[in-house]
Scaffold this active site. Sequence first.
Site, PDB file in Angstrom:
ATOM      1  N   ARG A  54      35.410 -52.967  43.488  1.00  0.00           N
ATOM      2  CA  ARG A  54      34.274 -52.721  42.588  1.00  0.00           C
ATOM      3  C   ARG A  54      33.584 -51.424  42.942  1.00  0.00           C
ATOM      4  O   ARG A  54      33.228 -50.631  42.079  1.00  0.00           O
ATOM      5  CB  ARG A  54      33.272 -53.869  42.676  1.00  0.00           C
ATOM      6  CG  ARG A  54      33.761 -55.123  41.987  1.00  0.00           C
ATOM      7  CD  ARG A  54      32.733 -56.211  42.110  1.00  0.00           C
ATOM      8  NE  ARG A  54      33.149 -57.409  41.399  1.00  0.00           N
ATOM      9  CZ  ARG A  54      32.509 -58.568  41.478  1.00  0.00           C
ATOM     10  NH1 ARG A  54      31.439 -58.689  42.238  1.00  0.00           N
ATOM     11  NH2 ARG A  54      32.955 -59.597  40.792  1.00  0.00           N
ATOM     12  N   ALA A  80      42.442 -63.221  39.605  1.00  0.00           N
ATOM     13  CA  ALA A  80      42.692 -64.091  40.752  1.00  0.00           C
ATOM     14  C   ALA A  80      43.152 -65.416  40.174  1.00  0.00           C
ATOM     15  O   ALA A  80      42.412 -66.053  39.434  1.00  0.00           O
ATOM     16  CB  ALA A  80      41.410 -64.277  41.546  1.00  0.00           C
ATOM     17  N   GLU A 140      41.661 -26.262  50.270  1.00  0.00           N
ATOM     18  CA  GLU A 140      42.314 -25.008  50.682  1.00  0.00           C
ATOM     19  C   GLU A 140      41.383 -24.189  51.582  1.00  0.00           C
ATOM     20  O   GLU A 140      41.828 -23.573  52.567  1.00  0.00           O
ATOM     21  CB  GLU A 140      42.642 -24.124  49.472  1.00  0.00           C
ATOM     22  CG  GLU A 140      43.507 -24.746  48.407  1.00  0.00           C
ATOM     23  CD  GLU A 140      42.702 -25.463  47.333  1.00  0.00           C
ATOM     24  OE1 GLU A 140      41.791 -26.232  47.699  1.00  0.00           O
ATOM     25  OE2 GLU A 140      42.983 -25.268  46.148  1.00  0.00           O
ATOM     26  N   HIS A 148      36.501 -26.752  48.846  1.00  0.00           N
ATOM     27  CA  HIS A 148      37.757 -27.388  48.457  1.00  0.00           C
ATOM     28  C   HIS A 148      38.709 -27.417  49.661  1.00  0.00           C
ATOM     29  O   HIS A 148      38.497 -26.701  50.647  1.00  0.00           O
ATOM     30  CB  HIS A 148      38.359 -26.641  47.271  1.00  0.00           C
ATOM     31  CG  HIS A 148      37.536 -26.796  46.021  1.00  0.00           C
ATOM     32  ND1 HIS A 148      37.850 -26.188  44.841  1.00  0.00           N
ATOM     33  CD2 HIS A 148      36.403 -27.508  45.777  1.00  0.00           C
ATOM     34  CE1 HIS A 148      36.954 -26.515  43.916  1.00  0.00           C
ATOM     35  NE2 HIS A 148      36.051 -27.317  44.464  1.00  0.00           N
ATOM     36  N   CYS A 183      39.421 -20.997  44.495  1.00  0.00           N
ATOM     37  CA  CYS A 183      40.267 -21.059  45.688  1.00  0.00           C
ATOM     38  C   CYS A 183      41.446 -20.097  45.603  1.00  0.00           C
ATOM     39  O   CYS A 183      41.891 -19.573  46.631  1.00  0.00           O
ATOM     40  CB  CYS A 183      40.807 -22.466  45.874  1.00  0.00           C
ATOM     41  SG  CYS A 183      39.521 -23.597  46.346  1.00  0.00           S
ATOM     42  N   ARG A 226      29.356 -56.241  47.031  1.00  0.00           N
ATOM     43  CA  ARG A 226      28.596 -56.768  48.162  1.00  0.00           C
ATOM     44  C   ARG A 226      29.393 -56.666  49.464  1.00  0.00           C
ATOM     45  O   ARG A 226      30.613 -56.655  49.462  1.00  0.00           O
ATOM     46  CB  ARG A 226      28.213 -58.232  47.892  1.00  0.00           C
ATOM     47  CG  ARG A 226      27.350 -58.380  46.657  1.00  0.00           C
ATOM     48  CD  ARG A 226      26.804 -59.779  46.496  1.00  0.00           C
ATOM     49  NE  ARG A 226      27.802 -60.786  46.165  1.00  0.00           N
ATOM     50  CZ  ARG A 226      28.295 -60.995  44.931  1.00  0.00           C
ATOM     51  NH1 ARG A 226      27.916 -60.240  43.926  1.00  0.00           N
ATOM     52  NH2 ARG A 226      29.182 -61.938  44.718  1.00  0.00           N
ATOM     53  N   CYS A 241      42.153 -23.883  42.300  1.00  0.00           N
ATOM     54  CA  CYS A 241      41.334 -23.609  41.116  1.00  0.00           C
ATOM     55  C   CYS A 241      41.172 -22.113  40.892  1.00  0.00           C
ATOM     56  O   CYS A 241      41.266 -21.306  41.813  1.00  0.00           O
ATOM     57  CB  CYS A 241      39.987 -24.310  41.229  1.00  0.00           C
ATOM     58  SG  CYS A 241      38.981 -23.731  42.583  1.00  0.00           S
ATOM     59  N   SER A 275      43.071 -59.415  25.354  1.00  0.00           N
ATOM     60  CA  SER A 275      42.772 -58.335  24.401  1.00  0.00           C
ATOM     61  C   SER A 275      43.196 -56.972  24.943  1.00  0.00           C
ATOM     62  O   SER A 275      43.710 -56.137  24.208  1.00  0.00           O
ATOM     63  CB  SER A 275      41.275 -58.284  24.090  1.00  0.00           C
ATOM     64  OG  SER A 275      40.896 -59.406  23.364  1.00  0.00           O
TER      65      SER A 275
HETATM   66  P1  NDP Z   1      36.094 -64.361  28.459  1.00  0.00           P
HETATM   67  O1  NDP Z   1      35.255 -64.211  29.657  1.00  0.00           O
HETATM   68  O2  NDP Z   1      37.317 -63.556  28.336  1.00  0.00           O
HETATM   69  O3  NDP Z   1      35.132 -64.060  27.214  1.00  0.00           O
HETATM   70  C1  NDP Z   1      35.649 -64.159  25.928  1.00  0.00           C
HETATM   71  C2  NDP Z   1      34.582 -63.920  24.918  1.00  0.00           C
HETATM   72  O4  NDP Z   1      34.188 -62.557  24.928  1.00  0.00           O
HETATM   73  C3  NDP Z   1      35.102 -64.164  23.525  1.00  0.00           C
HETATM   74  O5  NDP Z   1      35.013 -65.513  23.205  1.00  0.00           O
HETATM   75  C4  NDP Z   1      34.195 -63.299  22.702  1.00  0.00           C
HETATM   76  O6  NDP Z   1      33.020 -64.009  22.383  1.00  0.00           O
HETATM   77  C5  NDP Z   1      33.810 -62.158  23.639  1.00  0.00           C
HETATM   78  N1  NDP Z   1      34.518 -60.941  23.239  1.00  0.00           N
HETATM   79  C6  NDP Z   1      33.947 -59.885  22.619  1.00  0.00           C
HETATM   80  N2  NDP Z   1      34.853 -58.960  22.365  1.00  0.00           N
HETATM   81  C7  NDP Z   1      36.041 -59.412  22.806  1.00  0.00           C
HETATM   82  C8  NDP Z   1      37.343 -58.879  22.772  1.00  0.00           C
HETATM   83  N3  NDP Z   1      37.622 -57.672  22.261  1.00  0.00           N
HETATM   84  N4  NDP Z   1      38.337 -59.627  23.278  1.00  0.00           N
HETATM   85  C9  NDP Z   1      38.096 -60.837  23.814  1.00  0.00           C
HETATM   86  N5  NDP Z   1      36.863 -61.391  23.858  1.00  0.00           N
HETATM   87  C10 NDP Z   1      35.838 -60.685  23.357  1.00  0.00           C
HETATM   88  O7  NDP Z   1      36.404 -65.893  28.197  1.00  0.00           O
HETATM   89  P2  NDP Z   1      37.509 -66.945  28.637  1.00  0.00           P
HETATM   90  O8  NDP Z   1      37.021 -68.258  28.167  1.00  0.00           O
HETATM   91  O9  NDP Z   1      38.853 -66.521  28.265  1.00  0.00           O
HETATM   92  O10 NDP Z   1      37.448 -66.927  30.226  1.00  0.00           O
HETATM   93  C11 NDP Z   1      36.385 -67.523  30.913  1.00  0.00           C
HETATM   94  C12 NDP Z   1      36.920 -68.399  32.039  1.00  0.00           C
HETATM   95  O11 NDP Z   1      37.675 -67.586  32.928  1.00  0.00           O
HETATM   96  C13 NDP Z   1      35.829 -69.040  32.845  1.00  0.00           C
HETATM   97  O12 NDP Z   1      36.183 -70.371  33.099  1.00  0.00           O
HETATM   98  C14 NDP Z   1      35.827 -68.268  34.144  1.00  0.00           C
HETATM   99  O13 NDP Z   1      35.464 -69.087  35.234  1.00  0.00           O
HETATM  100  C15 NDP Z   1      37.250 -67.825  34.264  1.00  0.00           C
HETATM  101  N6  NDP Z   1      37.390 -66.557  34.993  1.00  0.00           N
HETATM  102  C16 NDP Z   1      38.210 -66.508  36.055  1.00  0.00           C
HETATM  103  C17 NDP Z   1      38.444 -65.310  36.713  1.00  0.00           C
HETATM  104  C18 NDP Z   1      39.436 -65.231  37.818  1.00  0.00           C
HETATM  105  O14 NDP Z   1      39.871 -64.125  38.168  1.00  0.00           O
HETATM  106  N7  NDP Z   1      39.843 -66.313  38.427  1.00  0.00           N
HETATM  107  C19 NDP Z   1      37.751 -64.072  36.341  1.00  0.00           C
HETATM  108  C20 NDP Z   1      36.912 -64.242  35.186  1.00  0.00           C
HETATM  109  C21 NDP Z   1      36.759 -65.445  34.551  1.00  0.00           C
HETATM  110  P3  NDP Z   1      32.239 -63.628  21.041  1.00  0.00           P
HETATM  111  O15 NDP Z   1      33.226 -63.857  19.932  1.00  0.00           O
HETATM  112  O16 NDP Z   1      31.064 -64.497  21.022  1.00  0.00           O
HETATM  113  O17 NDP Z   1      31.911 -62.176  21.201  1.00  0.00           O
HETATM  114 ZN    ZN Z   2      39.277 -24.921  44.510  1.00  0.00          ZN
END
Ligand code: NDP
Ligand code: ZN
Length: 366
Positions: free
Chosen positions: A186, A156, A54, A52, A86, A209, A77, A302
């Site tokens: 990531r 994004a 320390e 640790h 420690c 990546r 700890c 959500s």
């Molecule tokens: P999502 O990727 O958010 O997926 C939504 C689906 O997930 C729902 O329709 C549902 O399908 C399932 N799901 C299961 N549980 C949940 C929950 N608790 N809450 C919400 N969804 C749930 O879909 P979107 O259409 O909103 O987004 C997709 C778009 O976003 C694409 O066009 C993609 O290119 C873009 N995108 C862009 C990003 C960026 O940072 N620029 C990053 C990610 C995506 P089911 O009811 O069948 O389970």
């Molecule tokens: Zn310690």
Amino acid sequence: MSEHDWQHMALALELARSAKGQTAPNPLVGAVVVKDGMVVGLGTHVKAGEPHAEVHALRMAGEHAKGADLYVTLEPCSHQGRTPPCARAVIEAGIRRVVVAVEDPNPRVAGAGIRLLQEAGLEVSVGICAAQAKRLNEVFFHYIGTKKPFVTVKTASTLDGKIATRTGHSRWITGEESRKRVHRLRREHDAILVGVQTVLADNPELTAREDGEVRGRQPLRVILDSRLRIPADARVICDGHAPTLIYTSDKAPSARQQELEQRGVEVVRLPDGVGIERVLESLGQRGVTSLLVEGGSAVNGSFLEAGAIQKVIQFFSFKLIGGQGAPTSYGGQGFAEMQDAIPLADVEVEMIGSHDLCITGYPVWG
Ligand code: NDP
Ligand code: ZN
């Protein structure tokens, strides 16, 4: 607390930070030994199983530790883990005063280290730079306190908040430097989560990546898919680069579950449907301490509605897409009134290259 106390603790925090991303499941900890105003020992906890902070600092200080002050970012700890406690080492080294930033929330310590020091007659001060020390180990503090992963939602978007065009096209919104940053993010997380619609739209790999190569520690890939609509040939199912876990509901056909399981993917059925709280509880039970949510719009919405976001990282590109039907960063129902909006604290704004902006902040839940 004197000006010197602040300076020495700031140094200890800096030392702790230097091991970022390499101490899991242990926290980042830094320590500094000071004798007659001079720094005589420095230490960082570099890796689980290794000494640790320390202990490193005391070793460097050697004989100078006698009668010296020890600054440490987390309570020493008191329990026998992979290494001896420690607090004992601190007492045996002859330290006079211990300055602790924050108490260790680990129930096996939780004040016991501080008590041990006090019982041995050492002077102990607690609380200097406590907020910074907690933030330094934000994942550790959150996970120990809630048994659920610390959730960061990363998006994004264009300047007008769109994460895709009205046709669902989203590659690429931000530039290469921002995307590099995402791969680093990531690697720092235990798991990445997306909704099935993102898999259908983008067929992402969800790997960490470097120069296009899958390299280093890979987070668990988690998909929310209540009806198992995910294609069996999706990259996250077939590429074998990292384990994939799908949360689904009893609406999903068993035959689809079997097909996916045969491909080595784990499918977990949640009897009450794919709710955010249930998913977080389940991930917490599996030991996932940090979760990076990468969309799409519905899933981010959500998490927002569930009040289940600890940190927001939003990349903005200086582009405009427009379109009523183009998804924004956070979909779902949204709040009805401005007073319900969730403010962010400790906001940091950073230019990434010359084309993107990155805003980081911590939602303050009412
Ligand atoms: P999502 O990727 O958010 O997926 C939504 C689906 O997930 C729902 O329709 C549902 O399908 C399932 N799901 C299961 N549980 C949940 C929950 N608790 N809450 C919400 N969804 C749930 O879909 P979107 O259409 O909103 O987004 C997709 C778009 O976003 C694409 O066009 C993609 O290119 C873009 N995108 C862009 C990003 C960026 O940072 N620029 C990053 C990610 C995506 P089911 O009811 O069948 O389970
Ligand atoms: Zn310690």
